[in-house]
Design a protein around this motif. Structure first.
Motif, PDB file in Angstrom:
ATOM      1  N   GLN A 221       0.824  -1.205   0.000  1.00 19.10           N
ATOM      2  CA  GLN A 221       0.000   0.000   0.000  1.00 19.10           C
ATOM      3  C   GLN A 221       0.862   1.260   0.000  1.00 19.10           C
ATOM      4  O   GLN A 221       0.555   2.233  -0.704  1.00 19.10           O
ATOM      5  CB  GLN A 221      -0.932  -0.002   1.219  1.00 19.10           C
ATOM      6  N   ASP A 222       1.935   1.224   0.783  1.00 16.41           N
ATOM      7  CA  ASP A 222       2.813   2.397   0.858  1.00 16.41           C
ATOM      8  C   ASP A 222       3.465   2.710  -0.489  1.00 16.41           C
ATOM      9  O   ASP A 222       3.788   3.868  -0.774  1.00 16.41           O
ATOM     10  CB  ASP A 222       3.899   2.174   1.920  1.00 16.41           C
ATOM     11  N   ARG A 223       3.651   1.687  -1.305  1.00 11.93           N
ATOM     12  CA  ARG A 223       4.256   1.890  -2.627  1.00 11.93           C
ATOM     13  C   ARG A 223       3.195   2.030  -3.727  1.00 11.93           C
ATOM     14  O   ARG A 223       3.548   2.128  -4.904  1.00 11.93           O
ATOM     15  CB  ARG A 223       5.185   0.714  -2.958  1.00 11.93           C
ATOM     16  N   ASP A 224       1.926   2.012  -3.352  1.00 14.78           N
ATOM     17  CA  ASP A 224       0.825   2.116  -4.317  1.00 14.78           C
ATOM     18  C   ASP A 224       0.930   1.040  -5.393  1.00 14.78           C
ATOM     19  O   ASP A 224       0.854   1.304  -6.591  1.00 14.78           O
ATOM     20  CB  ASP A 224       0.817   3.505  -4.966  1.00 14.78           C
ATOM     21  N   LEU A 225       1.058  -0.217  -4.940  1.00 20.96           N
ATOM     22  CA  LEU A 225       1.241  -1.336  -5.859  1.00 20.96           C
ATOM     23  C   LEU A 225       0.033  -2.276  -5.905  1.00 20.96           C
ATOM     24  O   LEU A 225       0.135  -3.393  -6.424  1.00 20.96           O
ATOM     25  CB  LEU A 225       2.495  -2.131  -5.465  1.00 20.96           C
TER      26      LEU A 225
END
Length: 390
Positions: A211-215
């Motif tokens: 989620q933090d990397r928007d993946l």
């Protein structure tokens, strides 16, 4: 090149070497169980892709729906004295299968618990897949090093509340032996450490990192594979220290199910795996189960899982929101028949009431032995390279 004759040498259900050709044949036999569907663009990360249900989920997704993805596992290469681990050889063959099917798969050999592994895998997702539709979490490990503080946690196979004694299956030169095994009571610290290793904390950390990397693709879903099992094995498994970890896994699914994430546990049915064969009582139970009913293979169950994740079939959920792939195992008539065999089992009749020979052969196949069509008298190449991107 390092060719030699590989023989099944070990103690109990643990073998020191694995047979490369046998492990490759196991992967091909699993793939042959899969009826392909029309491929659609789907991407997945499978954490724990080299053995058990994680391997079955990888092969089923790849061969049925043409899923592209990344698999993570922790295996050992061949040395001068020993072959590589079975999961190493199975991964190499799975990569070859992916290439033949024209799919993109990358396999990472590293500790799934480590933050460095997560960073490397997320970089691969961004570079090769863009984003992912699914994450399947299937990690079974005896210990875990917490990357935040360096502390090592050790899981325990113990009862909770009161000591427990169970019947268990062993073998003496291939002859089935019925044993009584005593199970100690876990301390509070042992329960907590087991939850740290086998609970949902690492699964949640994977999701947070993605989620933090928007993946994550819109509609992303994640599933952690778990087991409930029979009342016969419950005192050690579901009501024991492992069960505390499984309960934590289920609570983690509820906590993760927000912000567009669909998170569930998938309750698989009984199977012979490297993890389950080490648990007292499970070998006997599975042998009895196989005697009284037709087991659904890990691949069959993984096909059902993918069919539900892709919307091919509706989700089969219980009242607690868990996908149930084990209903065939827990019907009243099956469990009644298994209990009757369990209670009647003695050393004198164990070969008749349980399918012990089948169970031993299945354990040996985990290491690539006893696979039909493989010439075990021939030399085989044991120095197999870890696969490059398929």
């Amino acid at each position: 090149m390092s060719e030699r004759v590989v023989r099944p040498v070990g103690r109990g259900f643990l073998f020191l070497d694995s047979h490369p050709a046998g492990c490759a044949a196991v992967v091909r036999r699993m793939a042959a169980e899969v009826e392909p569907r029309t491929p659609e663009r789907r991407t997945a990360l499978v954490v724990g892709s080299s053995s058990g249900y994680g391997l079955a989920a990888t092969i089923a997704g790849l061969a049925r729906y043409g899923v592209d993805g990344i698999g993570v596992s922790f295996e050992k290469a061949a040395t001068a004295r020993r072959t590589a681990t079975a999961g190493w050889y199975r991964t190499a063959e799975t990569a070859a299968l992916a290439t033949e099917l024209g799919r993109s798969w990358t396999f990472v050999n590293a500790d799934a618990y480590a933050d460095t592994t997560k960073d490397d895998v997320l970089d691969l997702i961004a570079g090769k897949l863009g984003k992912i539709d699914h994450l399947i979490y299937s990690v079974a490990a005896p210990r875990r090093v917490d990357p935040r503080n360096g502390e090592t946690y050790q899981s325990a196979l113990k009862a909770i509340g009161a000591p427990h004694t169970t019947k268990s299956l062993a073998f003496d030169d291939g002859v089935p032996v019925l044993q009584e095994v005593g199970i100690d009571v876990a301390t509070d610290d042992e329960i907590a450490q087991t939850v740290k290793v086998m609970g949902g904390e690492d699964w949640a950390r994977w999701i947070t990192a993605l989620q933090d990397r928007d993946l994550l693709e819109p509609g992303f879903s994640t599933v952690a594979l778990t087991y409930i099992g029979s009342e016969l094995t419950g005192p050690l498994y579901r009501q024991g220290s492992i069960g505390a970890a499984k309960a934590d896994l289920e609570q983690t699914a509820l906590n993760l199910a927000k912000d567009g994430v669909t998170a569930m546990t998938s309750v698989n049915g009984a199977a012979v795996t490297q993890a389950s064969s080490a648990i007292p009582g499970i070998g006997l139970y599975v042998s009895l189960l196989h005697k009284v009913t037709a087991l659904q293979t890990p691949v069959e169950q993984s096909i059902a899982l993918w069919d539900q994740l892709t919307g091919e079939t509706p989700l089969d959920l219980d009242d607690e929101g868990r996908i149930r792939l084990d209903r065939w195992e827990l019907t009243d008539d099956v469990q009644s028949a298994v209990r009757a065999q369990w209670e009647s089992a003695t050393q004198d009749n164990i070969a008749e009431v349980a399918d012990a020979a089948w169970f031993l052969a299945e354990v040996r196949r985990l290491y690539g032995f006893d696979v039909p069509g493989v010439d075990y008298t021939a030399e085989t190449e044991v120095d197999v390279e870890w696969p490059t991107t398929a």
